[in-house]
Design a protein around this motif. Structure first.
Motif, PDB file in Angstrom:
ATOM      1  N   SER A   1     -19.462  29.018  37.899  1.00  0.00           N
ATOM      2  CA  SER A   1     -20.560  29.037  38.861  1.00  0.00           C
ATOM      3  C   SER A   1     -21.374  27.751  38.851  1.00  0.00           C
ATOM      4  O   SER A   1     -21.997  27.392  39.852  1.00  0.00           O
ATOM      5  N   ASN A   2     -21.393  27.030  37.723  1.00  0.00           N
ATOM      6  CA  ASN A   2     -22.135  25.773  37.667  1.00  0.00           C
ATOM      7  C   ASN A   2     -21.489  24.693  38.527  1.00  0.00           C
ATOM      8  O   ASN A   2     -22.082  23.643  38.772  1.00  0.00           O
ATOM      9  N   LYS A   3     -20.273  24.945  38.987  1.00  0.00           N
ATOM     10  CA  LYS A   3     -19.580  23.994  39.850  1.00  0.00           C
ATOM     11  C   LYS A   3     -19.545  24.436  41.318  1.00  0.00           C
ATOM     12  O   LYS A   3     -18.874  23.825  42.132  1.00  0.00           O
ATOM     13  N   ILE A   4     -20.246  25.526  41.624  1.00  0.00           N
ATOM     14  CA  ILE A   4     -20.230  26.053  42.983  1.00  0.00           C
ATOM     15  C   ILE A   4     -21.664  26.210  43.485  1.00  0.00           C
ATOM     16  O   ILE A   4     -22.486  26.871  42.845  1.00  0.00           O
ATOM     17  N   ASN A   5     -21.964  25.584  44.611  1.00  0.00           N
ATOM     18  CA  ASN A   5     -23.256  25.752  45.274  1.00  0.00           C
ATOM     19  C   ASN A   5     -23.049  26.668  46.474  1.00  0.00           C
ATOM     20  O   ASN A   5     -22.193  26.404  47.317  1.00  0.00           O
ATOM     21  N   VAL A   6     -23.826  27.735  46.541  1.00  0.00           N
ATOM     22  CA  VAL A   6     -23.670  28.730  47.603  1.00  0.00           C
ATOM     23  C   VAL A   6     -24.967  28.869  48.384  1.00  0.00           C
ATOM     24  O   VAL A   6     -26.039  29.024  47.789  1.00  0.00           O
ATOM     25  N   THR A   7     -24.851  28.824  49.696  1.00  0.00           N
ATOM     26  CA  THR A   7     -25.987  29.086  50.573  1.00  0.00           C
ATOM     27  C   THR A   7     -25.577  30.124  51.604  1.00  0.00           C
ATOM     28  O   THR A   7     -24.529  29.987  52.245  1.00  0.00           O
ATOM     29  N   ILE A   8     -26.393  31.173  51.751  1.00  0.00           N
ATOM     30  CA  ILE A   8     -26.174  32.179  52.789  1.00  0.00           C
ATOM     31  C   ILE A   8     -27.176  31.922  53.913  1.00  0.00           C
ATOM     32  O   ILE A   8     -28.381  31.771  53.666  1.00  0.00           O
ATOM     33  N   TYR A   9     -26.675  31.879  55.137  1.00  0.00           N
ATOM     34  CA  TYR A   9     -27.535  31.770  56.310  1.00  0.00           C
ATOM     35  C   TYR A   9     -27.547  33.124  57.019  1.00  0.00           C
ATOM     36  O   TYR A   9     -26.519  33.587  57.509  1.00  0.00           O
ATOM     37  N   GLU A  10     -28.721  33.749  57.068  1.00  0.00           N
ATOM     38  CA  GLU A  10     -28.866  35.086  57.647  1.00  0.00           C
ATOM     39  C   GLU A  10     -29.888  35.049  58.784  1.00  0.00           C
ATOM     40  O   GLU A  10     -30.990  34.530  58.619  1.00  0.00           O
ATOM     41  N   ARG A  11     -29.510  35.623  59.917  1.00  0.00           N
ATOM     42  CA  ARG A  11     -30.367  35.585  61.097  1.00  0.00           C
ATOM     43  C   ARG A  11     -31.624  36.450  60.957  1.00  0.00           C
ATOM     44  O   ARG A  11     -32.648  36.148  61.563  1.00  0.00           O
TER      45      ARG A  11
END
Length: 411
Positions: free
Chosen positions: A28-38
């Motif tokens: 997980s330290n090598k993965i950046n996650v962003t969720i875009y929610e309306r």
């Protein structure tokens, strides 16, 4: 591989599950996650959806892998009585009783959709989700364009992978392919009965702690118990087009009391027993929501040509009618499979890492196409049976055939 930047479009159960799986992994330290929610906030959605049962090899397996099983168990309903599931005809005569043994543990625990979303949201770092981020379009070169208060501004930054998890009319899917879902021929209304145990004991007597599903004359009327004790109703039927619910609302001048009366009248005229069609009049008029159902044309309407840097899961990948009972489980299984491929790509070092991500996402899609086709086929068949003119007899015939083949698998 250097840090992988992943954008997930849509904060429903499938997208939230994927984010939890990626951020709970050893890499997980090598993965950046962003969720875009309306939605502007977690609590802003008016329509909350019904209750879901999670299956061992799909939804529950995804929660186990994300380290969220204890949080789920604290909210889920394992009560064996929630296994109650009965099909009846228009007069309330039992057609098929699929209820589980009330003396045995519930192996498919139930949870309301919003409760599932809440525990998935709570499992993520607060900054993971960008609320109020409504994608209006995607430019030809792949920029995400958001609907803002003053102007539409593309996102800042580039993503290694954009995952569409925003449902049937996914903008991400439209960027990948022009293959669109079609109207299933079924539409209707969702309604909510508040405090049925006190105010409408006749409904409680039928629905109990589970679900009561009446069929006949190309219509269904379903009652489903929610975790807060209320009951969700689904009044669905064959219609000429997807606009039927909205056209009825418009013809009533937006008067939901009048809409409610006219929907009830449809069931009365179709021969439903009074103690069943009057359920509709017992619902809160403010809760009425039109609901057209969509699906992909079998066998390959959901299949598309892979586009590097983009993929989809859940309804964005393979929307189907809910008559196989696999919708949220299918989406969470997609998340489980895709997260595994992304983690494998992160483990690849050097110049081959970007190529590994593309190859592994392609493998996910090819496996997803075939797996989804099987569930979609089941849903399509079930839809045709429950909305048949002779649905009670058709259901009994289908059950005889299924019993001859043995119990279904969660896989």
């Amino acid at each position: 591989m250097p840090s992988l930047n992943v954008a997930i479009i849509g904060g429903g159960p499938a997208g939230l599950t994927l984010a939890n799986l990626l951020l709970a992994s050893p890499t997980s330290n090598k993965i950046n996650v962003t969720i875009y929610e309306r939605d502007p906030s977690p609590s802003s959605r008016v329509t909350k959806g019904g209750t879901l049962d999670l299956h061992a090899d799909t939804g529950l397996a995804a929660l186990d892998a994300a380290g969220l099983r204890s949080a789920f168990d604290a909210r889920a309903r394992y009560d064996p009585h929630s296994n109650y599931f009965l099909f009846a005809d228009r007069e309330g005569k039992t057609v098929i009783d699929l209820s589980g043994d009330p003396n045995e543990p519930n192996t498919r625990p139930e949870i309301d959709r919003e409760d599932l979303k809440t525990l998935l949201i709570d499992g993520l770092p607060e900054a993971t989700i960008r609320w109020g981020a409504h994608i209006s379009s995607i430019t030809p070169d792949g920029a995400l364009v958001f609907r803002g208060s003053d102007a539409e501004v593309p996102t800042v930054g580039k993503y290694d992978l954009v995952v569409g998890a925003e449902g049937v009319w996914s903008k991400v899917r439209a960027h990948i392919t022009d293959s669109l879902p079609v109207f299933s021929g079924i539409s209707g209304f969702e309604l909510h009965v508040i405090d049925p145990d006190t105010k409408h004991p006749g409904i409680t007597e039928k629905v109990k702690h589970g679900a009561y599903f009446t069929v006949g004359s190309t219509k269904v009327l379903v009652g489903q118990r929610l975790g807060n004790g209320s009951i969700m109703l689904y009044a669905m039927g064959k219609t000429k087009g997807p606009d039927d619910p909205q056209e009825l609302i418009d013809s009533c001048g937006g008067d939901l009391h009048l809409v409610q009366e006219r929907v009830q009248k449809r069931y009365e005229e179709a021969g439903w027993a009074p103690d069943l069609y009057k359920w509709i009049g017992a619902a809160d008029p403010a809760s009425i929501r039109g609901w057209p159902l969509y699906e992909y044309v079998l066998p390959d309407g959901h299949v598309y040509t892979h586009r590097p840097g983009w993929t989809v899961l859940g309804d964005a990948a393979h929307v189907m009618t809910p008559f196989a009972g696999e919708g949220v489980n299918a989406g969470m299984r997609d998340a489980l499979k895709l997260a595994k491929r992304i983690r494998e790509a992160v483990d690849v070092e050097g110049d081959g890492s970007a190529g590994a991500l593309d190859r592994l996402v392609r493998e996910y899609e090819e496996e997803m196409f075939e797996r989804s086709r099987q569930v979609m086929t089941q849903s399509f068949r079930n839809k045709n049976v429950v909305f048949a003119e002779n649905a009670p007899e058709a259901l009994q015939e289908m059950m005889k055939e299924m019993m001859s083949r043995g119990p279904p698998s969660d896989a």
